[in-house]
Scaffold this motif. Structure first.
Motif, PDB file in Angstrom:
ATOM      1  N   GLN A 219       0.849  -1.188   0.000  1.00  0.00           N
ATOM      2  CA  GLN A 219       0.000   0.000   0.000  1.00  0.00           C
ATOM      3  C   GLN A 219       0.885   1.239   0.000  1.00  0.00           C
ATOM      4  N   SER A 220       0.361   2.317  -0.528  1.00  0.00           N
ATOM      5  CA  SER A 220       1.136   3.557  -0.550  1.00  0.00           C
ATOM      6  C   SER A 220       1.338   4.079   0.868  1.00  0.00           C
ATOM      7  N   SER A 221       2.478   4.698   1.087  1.00  0.00           N
ATOM      8  CA  SER A 221       2.772   5.273   2.387  1.00  0.00           C
ATOM      9  C   SER A 221       1.955   6.549   2.593  1.00  0.00           C
ATOM     10  N   PRO A 222       1.845   7.030   3.834  1.00  0.00           N
ATOM     11  CA  PRO A 222       1.096   8.281   4.052  1.00  0.00           C
ATOM     12  C   PRO A 222       1.640   9.442   3.230  1.00  0.00           C
ATOM     13  N   PHE A 223       2.955   9.530   3.083  1.00  0.00           N
ATOM     14  CA  PHE A 223       3.536  10.605   2.274  1.00  0.00           C
ATOM     15  C   PHE A 223       3.139  10.461   0.810  1.00  0.00           C
ATOM     16  N   GLN A 224       3.117   9.239   0.299  1.00  0.00           N
ATOM     17  CA  GLN A 224       2.715   9.023  -1.093  1.00  0.00           C
ATOM     18  C   GLN A 224       1.242   9.340  -1.297  1.00  0.00           C
ATOM     19  N   ARG A 225       0.413   9.011  -0.310  1.00  0.00           N
ATOM     20  CA  ARG A 225      -1.007   9.315  -0.439  1.00  0.00           C
ATOM     21  C   ARG A 225      -1.259  10.814  -0.460  1.00  0.00           C
ATOM     22  N   GLN A 226      -0.531  11.544   0.348  1.00  0.00           N
ATOM     23  CA  GLN A 226      -0.685  12.995   0.320  1.00  0.00           C
ATOM     24  C   GLN A 226      -0.236  13.564  -1.018  1.00  0.00           C
ATOM     25  N   ARG A 227       0.860  13.065  -1.532  1.00  0.00           N
ATOM     26  CA  ARG A 227       1.339  13.538  -2.826  1.00  0.00           C
ATOM     27  C   ARG A 227       0.367  13.174  -3.941  1.00  0.00           C
ATOM     28  N   ARG A 228      -0.252  11.988  -3.806  1.00  0.00           N
ATOM     29  CA  ARG A 228      -1.205  11.557  -4.830  1.00  0.00           C
ATOM     30  C   ARG A 228      -2.444  12.424  -4.821  1.00  0.00           C
ATOM     31  N   LEU A 229      -2.911  12.796  -3.616  1.00  0.00           N
ATOM     32  CA  LEU A 229      -4.081  13.671  -3.544  1.00  0.00           C
ATOM     33  C   LEU A 229      -3.775  15.033  -4.147  1.00  0.00           C
ATOM     34  N   GLY A 230      -2.570  15.552  -3.876  1.00  0.00           N
ATOM     35  CA  GLY A 230      -2.197  16.828  -4.460  1.00  0.00           C
ATOM     36  C   GLY A 230      -2.083  16.768  -5.963  1.00  0.00           C
ATOM     37  N   SER A 231      -1.515  15.661  -6.479  1.00  0.00           N
ATOM     38  CA  SER A 231      -1.397  15.518  -7.932  1.00  0.00           C
ATOM     39  C   SER A 231      -2.756  15.334  -8.582  1.00  0.00           C
ATOM     40  N   ASN A 232      -3.699  14.684  -7.883  1.00  0.00           N
ATOM     41  CA  ASN A 232      -5.032  14.502  -8.439  1.00  0.00           C
ATOM     42  C   ASN A 232      -5.760  15.825  -8.566  1.00  0.00           C
ATOM     43  N   SER A 233      -5.583  16.726  -7.582  1.00  0.00           N
ATOM     44  CA  SER A 233      -6.223  18.036  -7.685  1.00  0.00           C
ATOM     45  C   SER A 233      -5.631  18.840  -8.827  1.00  0.00           C
TER      46      SER A 233
END
Length: 619
Positions: A207-221
């Protein structure tokens, strides 16, 4: 005056006196022999241990067979009874009971009330037994843990309880049950597994790490804003932190006996740097089976493929970094000749010459699985002048599925069919083609009486996905949705993961019924004077009489029709028969129905209703 004795002849004198044989052999008088009565258990004690092991293995198989109405709880109950039956049987029954432990279903309400434990009472008691008896703890090799509770116990406490059981088993080899996500954070469960030196199987659900999930949410926006002006491809997952990569690598150091490894990345997850997986595999000298699924191109590519150690089974599923050239070069390596099972699913095998080199160079290959949305093609201006073009002297089973195929066969289908007809696969015994629109593969196989299953005619529209009608457990609910989302991120609206075997069987049965209307042989009934009395045809069939290939449209063990008959990640995430939703479980009275038993025996035989769990093997 003569005496009376003197008037008798010599023969009469010899018969009248006491008979005594002075010379020669004579039969001795019979002696009465009395057989000593055997002591209780003496004959049973004379049996060798190997015989007792075979008896207990057969008892286990009778309980856990796919057609059995019993369950693991009844099996353990009978093994406990066998352990108390004789002193010599105790040693072998204890090994059969603790070597492979299966805790299926919910805990007993009586047990919860007695020990005042809301969940995990069986695991708590098992841990207590293992800690108090090191000899028993050394016997344990495999443990099947029950599914997590839908409510009450947090997931972290559930994993800690499993970790405490694993730490009590010095010879632990395999953890069975619901897969646990690995998010690169410190976790007692994965730490406990990393300390087991004799571990033989490990399944990574990354699973993605918390840092990767935050980066993914930012990239999705940002992507949503850019998509208003044009299409922009999604960026690859961000790299792991150096300490996270090091922690993942360190977990493989002690696994010198590991034989099976599965790595599946959920959407947004990755394993970086690129050399991380190959370096981890270098720590596993006994590795034989490798399954890689949904790894980004930053995690696994052609250079990593060429660095793999010698294996027996290799499965490559949804790997965008792997190409036809890499697979072709991989097949020519000397270390690849040991591969017996190869599965390539949606991994860019688009070249027929590359597939021909793969099949011809892997001299030990026995099973080949090919699943792809598009069929492999020939290069331009290249023609085939001689068949068989595809050939393998050792291949015994082929699974061929081009998912987005039209209503007619493609060029690759025709080349494979002609290669089979030209004896390119002399050892081939099983052929499974979920998409055979023209029936060209069915005509090459051995004729069969019936292909359709008894329940096919009564099945409605099949549900897409595995166990879609069953509720998900808390720890796998988001996982399944992420898995299905990862399968759809290819970027094709008409992308199809695999073809359903149910309509394939219906279509094959229709072709078989149509062929029976056209007889292959005709019988002429002629009178003595040569008059034709009757003429009729018979033996209408579909296939080749001299063929040894079976046309198989049934799923593998643990798989379903919707996945094309192959075991997928979604099957591992399923309950395996443990969930009782709309299913009848076992209550311990599977061998008492129709018999009159008293209340004491009824209470002794019955247990909490539990499902019949069956293990699922991915490779």
């Amino acid at each position: 005056m003569h005496s009376p004795a003197s008037s008798q002849s010599s023969f009469e004198l010899w018969n009248s006196g006491p008979r005594r044989v002075e010379h020669g052999w004579h039969r001795p008088a019979p002696i009465k022999q009395y057989r000593k009565k055997a002591a209780p258990g003496e004959i049973f004690a004379a049996l060798p241990g190997e015989v007792l092991e075979i008896i207990l293995d057969e008892l286990r198989n009778l309980h856990l067979a796919p057609s059995s109405t019993s369950c693991a709880t009844c099996m353990m109950r009978d093994l406990c009874a066998a352990a108390l039956a004789a002193r010599k049987l105790l040693k072998f029954a204890r090994v059969a009971l603790y070597e492979d432990i299966q805790l299926v279903g919910n805990d007993s309400h009586i047990q919860k009330k007695r020990y005042k434990i809301n969940y995990g009472s069986r695991m708590v008691l098992l841990r207590r037994t293992l800690r108090a008896n090191p000899q028993i703890a050394a016997i344990v090799h495999n443990v099947k843990v029950p599914a997590p509770p839908p409510q009450g116990l947090p997931l972290g406490e559930y994993q800690n309880l499993i970790a405490s059981v694993i730490m009590a088993c010095p010879n632990f080899e395999r953890l069975m049950g619901p897969l646990q996500n690995y998010d690169h954070n410190p976790n007692r469960l994965f730490h406990a597994l990393s300390t087991r030196e004799k571990l033989k199987e490990m399944n990574w659900l990354v699973q993605s790490s918390p840092f990767q999930r935050q980066r993914r949410l930012g990239s999705n926006s940002t992507m949503n804003m850019l998509n208003q002006y044009g299409s922009v491809s999604a960026p690859p997952p961000g790299d792991l932190q150096p300490h996270q990569s090091t922690a993942f690598l360190d977990m493989h150091v002690n696994w010198t006996h590991l034989t099976t490894l599965m790595i599946h990345c959920l959407p947004g997850a990755t394993l970086t740097p690129t050399s991380l997986i190959v370096t981890a595999l270098g720590c596993l000298p006994a590795l034989q089976n490798l399954y890689l699924s949904h790894l980004p191109h930053t995690s696994f590519n052609d250079s990593n493929l060429l660095s793999l150690p010698p294996l027996k089974s290799l499965s490559l599923s949804h790997l965008p970094g792997v190409t036809s050239a890499g697979l072709s070069s991989f097949a020519t390596r000397y270390s690849s000749r040991s591969i017996r099972n190869l599965a390539v699913k949606h991994s860019n095998l688009n070249s027929l010459p590359a597939m021909a080199r793969i099949l011809s160079n892997l001299v030990s290959l026995e099973t080949f699985t090919f699943v792809q949305s598009t069929a492999p093609i020939l290069p331009e201006h290249e023609m085939i002048w001689l068949f068989p073009y595809l050939a393998s002297p050792s291949l015994r089973k082929i699974h061929w599925d081009v998912t987005n195929q039209a209503a007619c066969a493609n060029v690759a289908d025709g080349i494979l069919a002609k290669s089979i007809a030209a004896h390119g696969f002399p050892s081939l015994r099983t052929l499974r083609t979920p998409n055979d629109p023209e029936g060209m593969f069915q005509t090459l196989c051995r004729p069969t009486e019936r292909i359709e299953m008894a329940s096919d005619r009564f099945r409605g529209r099949s549900l897409i996905g595995n166990n879609s009608s069953r509720p998900d457990s808390p720890d796998t609910m988001t996982t399944r949705s992420e898995v299905s989302a990862g399968e759809k991120q290819i970027g094709q609206e008409d992308f199809k993961e695999s073809n359903n075997l149910h309509p394939a069987r219906r279509a094959a049965q229709s072709r078989l019924d149509a062929a029976r209307r056209f007889p292959r042989f005709f019988v002429n009934v002629i009178d003595e004077d040569g008059t034709l009395l009757e003429k009729f045809g018979l033996a209408g069939f579909l296939g080749q009489l001299d063929s040894q290939v079976e046309y198989c449209l049934t799923p593998d063990d643990g798989a379903i029709d919707e996945n094309g008959g192959l075991v997928e990640i979604s099957d591992l995430l399923g309950d395996g028969g443990e969930d009782l939703n709309e299913r009848e479980g076992c209550t311990g009275r599977w061998n008492t129905y129709g018999n009159v038993v008293d209340k004491k025996d009824r209470d002794r035989l019955m247990h909490t209703e539990r499902g019949r769990w069956r293990p699922v093997t991915l490779i």
